[in-house]
Design a protein around this motif. Structure first.
Motif, PDB file in Angstrom:
ATOM      1  N   LEU A  93       0.730  -1.157  -0.061  1.00  0.00           N
ATOM      2  CA  LEU A  93      -0.003   0.065  -0.060  1.00  0.00           C
ATOM      3  C   LEU A  93       0.955   1.258  -0.075  1.00  0.00           C
ATOM      4  O   LEU A  93       1.630   1.310   0.960  1.00  0.00           O
ATOM      5  CB  LEU A  93      -0.784   0.009   1.426  1.00  0.00           C
ATOM      6  CG  LEU A  93      -1.512  -1.310   1.479  1.00  0.00           C
ATOM      7  CD1 LEU A  93      -2.187  -1.511   2.839  1.00  0.00           C
ATOM      8  CD2 LEU A  93      -2.853  -1.520   0.665  1.00  0.00           C
ATOM      9  N   MET A 123      -4.297   6.845  -2.252  1.00  0.00           N
ATOM     10  CA  MET A 123      -3.467   5.647  -1.820  1.00  0.00           C
ATOM     11  C   MET A 123      -3.620   4.595  -3.096  1.00  0.00           C
ATOM     12  O   MET A 123      -4.525   4.371  -3.627  1.00  0.00           O
ATOM     13  CB  MET A 123      -4.005   4.803  -0.621  1.00  0.00           C
ATOM     14  CG  MET A 123      -3.023   3.874  -0.051  1.00  0.00           C
ATOM     15  SD  MET A 123      -3.705   3.078   1.149  1.00  0.00           S
ATOM     16  CE  MET A 123      -4.915   1.703   0.610  1.00  0.00           C
ATOM     17  N   SER A 125      -2.783   0.533  -4.045  1.00  0.00           N
ATOM     18  CA  SER A 125      -2.530  -0.913  -3.617  1.00  0.00           C
ATOM     19  C   SER A 125      -2.047  -1.739  -4.537  1.00  0.00           C
ATOM     20  O   SER A 125      -2.625  -1.527  -5.921  1.00  0.00           O
ATOM     21  CB  SER A 125      -3.673  -1.371  -2.787  1.00  0.00           C
ATOM     22  OG  SER A 125      -4.751  -1.828  -3.399  1.00  0.00           O
ATOM     23  N   VAL A 133      -6.091  -6.869   2.510  1.00  0.00           N
ATOM     24  CA  VAL A 133      -5.580  -6.684   4.101  1.00  0.00           C
ATOM     25  C   VAL A 133      -6.423  -7.110   4.982  1.00  0.00           C
ATOM     26  O   VAL A 133      -6.364  -6.735   6.181  1.00  0.00           O
ATOM     27  CB  VAL A 133      -5.432  -4.886   4.079  1.00  0.00           C
ATOM     28  CG1 VAL A 133      -4.280  -4.280   3.232  1.00  0.00           C
ATOM     29  CG2 VAL A 133      -6.900  -4.293   3.834  1.00  0.00           C
ATOM     30  N   HIS A 136     -12.032  -5.309   7.379  1.00  0.00           N
ATOM     31  CA  HIS A 136     -11.750  -4.217   8.347  1.00  0.00           C
ATOM     32  C   HIS A 136     -12.902  -3.234   7.857  1.00  0.00           C
ATOM     33  O   HIS A 136     -13.670  -3.265   7.091  1.00  0.00           O
ATOM     34  CB  HIS A 136     -10.271  -3.836   8.338  1.00  0.00           C
ATOM     35  CG  HIS A 136     -10.150  -3.265   6.845  1.00  0.00           C
ATOM     36  ND1 HIS A 136      -9.824  -3.716   5.873  1.00  0.00           N
ATOM     37  CD2 HIS A 136     -10.003  -1.860   6.559  1.00  0.00           C
ATOM     38  CE1 HIS A 136      -9.468  -2.761   4.819  1.00  0.00           C
ATOM     39  NE2 HIS A 136      -9.862  -1.571   5.189  1.00  0.00           N
ATOM     40  N   ASP A 138     -12.672   1.303   8.158  1.00  0.00           N
ATOM     41  CA  ASP A 138     -11.705   2.497   8.429  1.00  0.00           C
ATOM     42  C   ASP A 138     -12.687   3.737   8.950  1.00  0.00           C
ATOM     43  O   ASP A 138     -13.941   3.707   8.813  1.00  0.00           O
ATOM     44  CB  ASP A 138     -11.499   3.102   6.848  1.00  0.00           C
ATOM     45  CG  ASP A 138     -10.475   2.017   6.275  1.00  0.00           C
ATOM     46  OD1 ASP A 138      -9.514   1.541   6.577  1.00  0.00           O
ATOM     47  OD2 ASP A 138     -10.681   1.631   5.126  1.00  0.00           O
ATOM     48  N   LEU A 144     -12.967   3.603  -3.566  1.00  0.00           N
ATOM     49  CA  LEU A 144     -12.120   2.693  -3.868  1.00  0.00           C
ATOM     50  C   LEU A 144     -12.347   2.615  -5.460  1.00  0.00           C
ATOM     51  O   LEU A 144     -13.298   1.850  -6.192  1.00  0.00           O
ATOM     52  CB  LEU A 144     -12.618   1.402  -3.257  1.00  0.00           C
ATOM     53  CG  LEU A 144     -12.554   1.324  -1.693  1.00  0.00           C
ATOM     54  CD1 LEU A 144     -13.485   0.567  -1.260  1.00  0.00           C
ATOM     55  CD2 LEU A 144     -11.007   1.097  -1.404  1.00  0.00           C
ATOM     56  N   ARG A 151     -10.697  -7.007  -8.353  1.00  0.00           N
ATOM     57  CA  ARG A 151     -11.085  -7.331  -6.977  1.00  0.00           C
ATOM     58  C   ARG A 151     -12.276  -7.505  -6.355  1.00  0.00           C
ATOM     59  O   ARG A 151     -13.350  -6.994  -6.962  1.00  0.00           O
ATOM     60  CB  ARG A 151     -10.281  -6.051  -6.047  1.00  0.00           C
ATOM     61  CG  ARG A 151     -10.287  -6.049  -4.824  1.00  0.00           C
ATOM     62  CD  ARG A 151      -9.821  -4.964  -4.127  1.00  0.00           C
ATOM     63  NE  ARG A 151      -8.453  -4.687  -4.140  1.00  0.00           N
ATOM     64  CZ  ARG A 151      -7.425  -5.022  -3.350  1.00  0.00           C
ATOM     65  NH1 ARG A 151      -7.404  -5.954  -2.541  1.00  0.00           N
ATOM     66  NH2 ARG A 151      -6.288  -4.656  -3.810  1.00  0.00           N
ATOM     67  N   TRP A 153     -14.773  -7.450  -3.654  1.00  0.00           N
ATOM     68  CA  TRP A 153     -15.449  -6.789  -2.301  1.00  0.00           C
ATOM     69  C   TRP A 153     -16.260  -7.331  -1.741  1.00  0.00           C
ATOM     70  O   TRP A 153     -17.472  -7.610  -2.429  1.00  0.00           O
ATOM     71  CB  TRP A 153     -15.405  -5.147  -2.473  1.00  0.00           C
ATOM     72  CG  TRP A 153     -14.442  -4.384  -3.043  1.00  0.00           C
ATOM     73  CD1 TRP A 153     -13.907  -3.870  -4.404  1.00  0.00           C
ATOM     74  CD2 TRP A 153     -13.212  -3.937  -2.149  1.00  0.00           C
ATOM     75  NE1 TRP A 153     -12.807  -3.227  -4.120  1.00  0.00           N
ATOM     76  CE2 TRP A 153     -12.462  -3.224  -2.669  1.00  0.00           C
ATOM     77  CE3 TRP A 153     -13.143  -4.066  -0.898  1.00  0.00           C
ATOM     78  CZ2 TRP A 153     -11.260  -2.815  -2.456  1.00  0.00           C
ATOM     79  CZ3 TRP A 153     -12.108  -3.391  -0.201  1.00  0.00           C
ATOM     80  CH2 TRP A 153     -11.129  -2.789  -1.065  1.00  0.00           C
ATOM     81  N   HIS A 197     -15.189  -3.724   5.194  1.00  0.00           N
ATOM     82  CA  HIS A 197     -15.116  -4.355   3.871  1.00  0.00           C
ATOM     83  C   HIS A 197     -14.047  -5.111   3.619  1.00  0.00           C
ATOM     84  O   HIS A 197     -12.982  -5.100   4.690  1.00  0.00           O
ATOM     85  CB  HIS A 197     -15.028  -2.808   2.750  1.00  0.00           C
ATOM     86  CG  HIS A 197     -14.065  -2.077   3.382  1.00  0.00           C
ATOM     87  ND1 HIS A 197     -14.261  -1.329   4.190  1.00  0.00           N
ATOM     88  CD2 HIS A 197     -12.707  -1.547   2.829  1.00  0.00           C
ATOM     89  CE1 HIS A 197     -13.334  -0.320   4.458  1.00  0.00           C
ATOM     90  NE2 HIS A 197     -12.203  -0.486   3.708  1.00  0.00           N
ATOM     91  N   THR A 207      -5.619  -1.015  -6.786  1.00  0.00           N
ATOM     92  CA  THR A 207      -6.619  -0.231  -6.608  1.00  0.00           C
ATOM     93  C   THR A 207      -6.159   1.026  -5.954  1.00  0.00           C
ATOM     94  O   THR A 207      -5.132   1.287  -5.274  1.00  0.00           O
ATOM     95  CB  THR A 207      -7.589  -1.165  -5.464  1.00  0.00           C
ATOM     96  OG1 THR A 207      -7.889  -2.470  -5.885  1.00  0.00           O
ATOM     97  CG2 THR A 207      -8.938  -0.416  -4.905  1.00  0.00           C
ATOM     98  N   SER A 209      -7.314   4.235  -3.732  1.00  0.00           N
ATOM     99  CA  SER A 209      -8.340   4.683  -2.692  1.00  0.00           C
ATOM    100  C   SER A 209      -8.320   6.421  -2.539  1.00  0.00           C
ATOM    101  O   SER A 209      -7.190   6.700  -2.263  1.00  0.00           O
ATOM    102  CB  SER A 209      -8.151   3.962  -1.373  1.00  0.00           C
ATOM    103  OG  SER A 209      -7.861   2.750  -1.412  1.00  0.00           O
TER     104      SER A 209
END
Ligand code: SIN
Ligand code: CO
Length: 381
Positions: A93, A123, A125, A133, A136, A138, A144, A151, A153, A197, A207, A209
């Protein structure tokens, strides 16, 4: 930006509609938010950034659960320090790529229907097959955007926010996904804060973010108090404490309550100075990121001439905002009024001024602009 105009980026919603119905409220999946999207950095360029001291990079490596799961490392990472590309289940990341790359910065600017004071960074990734990751949440909103590969999700409103013990990452102990989407390049998913997510790469995957700044009360209070402290003398004066009717005391160690009142009153006055408050807050909001370092240029007459001829634009790392009385740039504040204020606000909003607009600045404001150019905050053209 016309905030009433429907945008493909928001699945045909206007920024106004998006903010009303989704922002901080509910997810939005947008297929082909950016049609035919191609990654702005290829794998080699990304790995080069990951080796740099100036980029905050983290790596998460998953090993088969028999050998206990998740490993976490802080960068920078030299190319040879990365796991093999054929090894599944690792991800890297890179935070704040917008500070290093014009096209990435321009992409982030598409989200400027949210105030700059809330926009944080972009960011990127990178993941090999099955990388992620873990499930989790945030504390901030996130867009995203799938940039390369696919990916999957899984997302959910998750009531139980307890975390797995003894892992180096924040991973939900009991993730209960409610929806599942496979994102392809150009697709985008918006999630409000605390929405659980888990994104798992299907093949090599990148990806992007777009993340937001979400100050907490203690942080703003600390920052403001520090800045107000610097202006205290100006704001509340140097009036001395007086106690002509202080009585003799039998308990000399006891602090007189009147003295405490004196202190409270001084503090109230400091906080009531709206000018100083606004100034401190704007300076705090526009403080450059800790990793940002501007290279100044030697003052020459040529620079002023160039700004006049070509106009100017803000360096991508420059933070510039305004309030009713002030213009803020990279942690400094200025008062401006009349035409100068209008032009400086236009620079902050549009991040550029034409030669014609530069020509309309007063001599004083132009001098300021030249000094910003000398600091490297503003560039010609
Ligand atoms: C990722 O891109 O791998 C993680 C982004 C996120 O979950 O916030
Ligand atoms: Co997340």
């Amino acid at each position: 930006m016309d905030i009433t105009q429907p945008l493909p980026l928001l699945g045909g919603l206007s920024p106004q509609q998006f903010m009303n119905t989704h922002w901080q409220k509910k997810p939005l999946l947008v297929r082909q938010a950016i049609p035919d999207f191609k990654p702005l950095l290829d794998r080699a360029e990304l790995f080069e950034l990951a080796a740099s001291e100036d980029v905050q990079t983290r790596m998460v490596i998953q090993t088969p659960s028999a050998t206990a799961g998740w490993h976490f490392k802080h960068g920078p990472f030299e190319r040879r320090a990365l796991p093999p590309l054929k090894q599944p289940g690792w991800t890297m990341l890179l935070q704040g790529v917008d500070l290093h790359h014009d096209a990435v910065h321009a992409l982030m600017n598409q989200f400027r229907f949210v105030p700059d004071a809330r926009l944080d960074d972009l960011m990127i990734s990178y993941a090999t097959d099955q990388g992620g990751v873990g499930p989790h949440y945030d504390s901030y909103d996130v867009f995203l955007l799938q940039a390369h590969g696919k990916r999957r999700w899984r997302i959910g409103r998750q009531k139980d926010l307890s975390l797995q013990p003894d892992v180096p990452l924040k991973i939900l102990a009991n993730f209960e996904p409610e929806e599942e989407y496979l994102l392809e390049p150009g697709d985008m998913l918006y999630l409000p804060p605390l929405y659980a997510h888990d994104g798992i790469a299907e093949g090599e995957c990148m990806t992007y973010s777009i993340g937001f700044r979400i100050p907490n009360r203690a942080e703003v209070a600390r920052e403001l108090l520090q800045r107000l402290a610097e202006d205290a003398e100006e704001a509340v004066g140097l009036t001395l404490y007086q106690d002509p009717d202080q009585m003799a005391v039998a308990q000399p160690a006891e602090i007189p309550s009147r003295m405490l009142e004196f202190a409270k009153d001084a503090l109230r006055d400091a906080l009531a100075d709206d000018q100083a408050f606004g100034r401190g807050f704007g300076e705090y909001m526009t403080e450059p990121k800790p990793s940002v370092w501007f290279e100044g240029v030697e003052p020459t007459d040529g620079l002023a001439e160039l700004l006049n001829q070509t106009g100017c634009r803000l360096d991508r790392r420059t933070r510039m905002m305004f309030d009713a009385q002030h213009i803020f740039i990279n942690g400094e504040s200025f008062t401006a009024s009349g035409r100068d204020a209008g032009l400086m606000r236009a620079l902050a909003n549009g991040r550029q001024l034409s030669a014609d607009e530069v020509g309309q600045l007063s001599a004083q404001a132009f001098e300021l602009l030249v000094s910003w150019a000398e600091s490297g905050w503003v560039l010609p053209g």
